[in-house]
Design an enzyme around this catalytic site. Structure first.
Site, PDB file in Angstrom:
ATOM      1  N   ARG A 266      15.101  50.938  18.579  1.00 56.21           N
ATOM      2  CA  ARG A 266      14.406  51.816  19.517  1.00 56.21           C
ATOM      3  C   ARG A 266      14.110  51.074  20.821  1.00 56.21           C
ATOM      4  O   ARG A 266      14.131  49.835  20.871  1.00 56.21           O
ATOM      5  CB  ARG A 266      13.129  52.371  18.898  1.00 56.21           C
ATOM      6  CG  ARG A 266      12.028  51.378  18.653  1.00 56.21           C
ATOM      7  CD  ARG A 266      10.883  51.992  17.850  1.00 56.21           C
ATOM      8  NE  ARG A 266       9.762  51.053  17.715  1.00 56.21           N
ATOM      9  CZ  ARG A 266       8.738  50.990  18.544  1.00 56.21           C
ATOM     10  NH1 ARG A 266       8.695  51.809  19.590  1.00 56.21           N
ATOM     11  NH2 ARG A 266       7.764  50.128  18.359  1.00 56.21           N
TER      12      ARG A 266
ATOM     13  N   ASN B 187      15.213  44.702  22.013  1.00 48.25           N
ATOM     14  CA  ASN B 187      16.570  44.829  21.491  1.00 48.25           C
ATOM     15  C   ASN B 187      17.660  44.562  22.519  1.00 48.25           C
ATOM     16  O   ASN B 187      18.824  44.374  22.158  1.00 48.25           O
ATOM     17  CB  ASN B 187      16.761  46.227  20.888  1.00 48.25           C
ATOM     18  CG  ASN B 187      16.014  46.379  19.582  1.00 48.25           C
ATOM     19  OD1 ASN B 187      16.185  45.585  18.660  1.00 48.25           O
ATOM     20  ND2 ASN B 187      15.156  47.389  19.502  1.00 48.25           N
TER      21      ASN B 187
ATOM     22  N   ARG C   7      18.351  58.893  18.443  1.00 49.01           N
ATOM     23  CA  ARG C   7      17.184  58.863  17.553  1.00 49.01           C
ATOM     24  C   ARG C   7      16.109  59.768  18.137  1.00 49.01           C
ATOM     25  O   ARG C   7      15.661  59.554  19.268  1.00 49.01           O
ATOM     26  CB  ARG C   7      16.678  57.431  17.436  1.00 49.01           C
ATOM     27  CG  ARG C   7      15.570  57.214  16.422  1.00 49.01           C
ATOM     28  CD  ARG C   7      15.405  55.718  16.207  1.00 49.01           C
ATOM     29  NE  ARG C   7      14.251  55.389  15.400  1.00 49.01           N
ATOM     30  CZ  ARG C   7      13.932  54.150  15.038  1.00 49.01           C
ATOM     31  NH1 ARG C   7      14.702  53.143  15.411  1.00 49.01           N
ATOM     32  NH2 ARG C   7      12.851  53.910  14.311  1.00 49.01           N
TER      33      ARG C   7
ATOM     34  N   SER D 210      11.440  52.283   9.722  1.00 41.38           N
ATOM     35  CA  SER D 210      12.895  52.086   9.757  1.00 41.38           C
ATOM     36  C   SER D 210      13.581  53.042   8.796  1.00 41.38           C
ATOM     37  O   SER D 210      14.675  53.550   9.070  1.00 41.38           O
ATOM     38  CB  SER D 210      13.231  50.642   9.390  1.00 41.38           C
ATOM     39  OG  SER D 210      12.703  49.738  10.338  1.00 41.38           O
TER      40      SER D 210
ATOM     41  N   GLN E  90      18.853  44.486  10.936  1.00 43.02           N
ATOM     42  CA  GLN E  90      17.825  44.468  11.970  1.00 43.02           C
ATOM     43  C   GLN E  90      18.264  43.574  13.129  1.00 43.02           C
ATOM     44  O   GLN E  90      18.582  42.394  12.934  1.00 43.02           O
ATOM     45  CB  GLN E  90      16.494  43.986  11.400  1.00 43.02           C
ATOM     46  CG  GLN E  90      15.947  44.909  10.312  1.00 43.02           C
ATOM     47  CD  GLN E  90      14.456  44.769  10.128  1.00 43.02           C
ATOM     48  OE1 GLN E  90      13.690  45.622  10.546  1.00 43.02           O
ATOM     49  NE2 GLN E  90      14.041  43.701   9.480  1.00 43.02           N
TER      50      GLN E  90
ATOM     51  N   ARG F  29      -2.630  20.557  -8.151  1.00 44.59           N
ATOM     52  CA  ARG F  29      -1.566  20.457  -7.150  1.00 44.59           C
ATOM     53  C   ARG F  29      -0.250  20.091  -7.825  1.00 44.59           C
ATOM     54  O   ARG F  29       0.001  18.942  -8.168  1.00 44.59           O
ATOM     55  CB  ARG F  29      -1.933  19.393  -6.119  1.00 44.59           C
ATOM     56  CG  ARG F  29      -1.122  19.451  -4.835  1.00 44.59           C
ATOM     57  CD  ARG F  29      -1.565  20.621  -4.010  1.00 44.59           C
ATOM     58  NE  ARG F  29      -0.996  20.605  -2.670  1.00 44.59           N
ATOM     59  CZ  ARG F  29      -1.294  21.490  -1.729  1.00 44.59           C
ATOM     60  NH1 ARG F  29      -2.166  22.452  -1.997  1.00 44.59           N
ATOM     61  NH2 ARG F  29      -0.743  21.432  -0.543  1.00 44.59           N
TER      62      ARG F  29
END
Length: 242
Positions: free
Chosen positions: A10, A20, A69, A80, A102, A156
């Site tokens: 988008r 993007n 879109r 998404s 992505q 630990r």
């Protein structure tokens, strides 16, 4: 069997404006994602779902199909998954496998992607996603002080004695399309992990991460992306920040 890769991209982005279309190694993020999908041995179609004409232009230039879109699916709160379902609804028939890529992951391991697709095509798993192995000690802040999340703070363990956990990189999710349509979510059925090189696991959500990725590009970019950088996208579409 048909395999369709979808890259939701988008136009709006708060953390990194115009994210993007920002470049890593001279190549816009959306173009890098398209190049990775097109390099797959299995992917039949590469579709970018976007509400932004400049993203659409760069995606087309990189060799993808572009599906518009709807504005309602391009808000900050839109998922998404909603974009993926919209693309499926626009296709005449569902593919056998849907690959969700992505653009915010600039260094996609195509060999790992193909292995993931092959695993889903062969029926071994319903979903396979990219991840790195982690032995990190996680903590959560609480009113009484920090508390161990995935370990006993009073004991630990050595790294080699701990059961590894896996962190999503966000680069790709390979799914049976029918199962995704039925569940409307990217995880369902039998889920598998595709391990990738930790150096490639960067996911860009900040300007600092973008700068880091850009500095790493000369070391990590495959030939297909290095070749694309000869056509530098920095100035290809001057109005994209509007």
């Amino acid at each position: 069997m048909s395999v369709v890769a979808v890259i939701p991209a988008r136009g709006g982005s708060k953390g990194v404006p115009g994210k993007n279309l920002r470049t890593v190694g001279g190549v816009a993020l959306v173009a890098r994602a398209v190049a990775s999908a097109r390099a797959s041995r299995f992917v039949d179609r590469v579709i970018v779902s976007t509400d932004d004409p400049f993203i659409g232009a760069v995606a087309t230039d990189a060799g993808a199909e572009v599906f518009g879109r709807p504005a309602a699916l391009a808000t900050d709160h839109a998922t998404s998954e909603s974009a993926l379902l919209h693309v499926l609804d626009e296709l005449p028939t569902d593919p056998d496998v849907l690959v969700f890529i992505q653009a915010t992951s600039p260094f996609i391991d195509v060999d790992a992607l193909d292995e993931a697709i092959d695993r889903v095509l062969n029926g071994g798993e319903d979903v396979v996603f990219s991840a790195i192995e982690s032995h990190a000690f996680l903590w959560r802040l609480a009113p009484g002080g920090a508390r161990g999340v995935n370990h006993d703070a009073a004991f630990r363990q050595r790294r080699q004695d701990r059961t590894p956990e896996y962190r999503e990189t966000g680069a790709f999710y390979v799914m049976r399309a029918g199962g995704f349509r039925q569940n409307s979510f990217r995880f369902f059925g039998r889920v598998g992990v595709a391990l990738v090189d930790e150096r490639t696991a960067i996911e860009i959500d900040t300007e600092d991460e973008l700068a880091l990725a850009d500095s790493m590009a000369p070391l990590l970019d495959p030939v297909v992306v290095r070749t694309m950088s000869l056509h530098d996208h920095r100035n290809s579409y001057e109005g994209w920040t509007a």
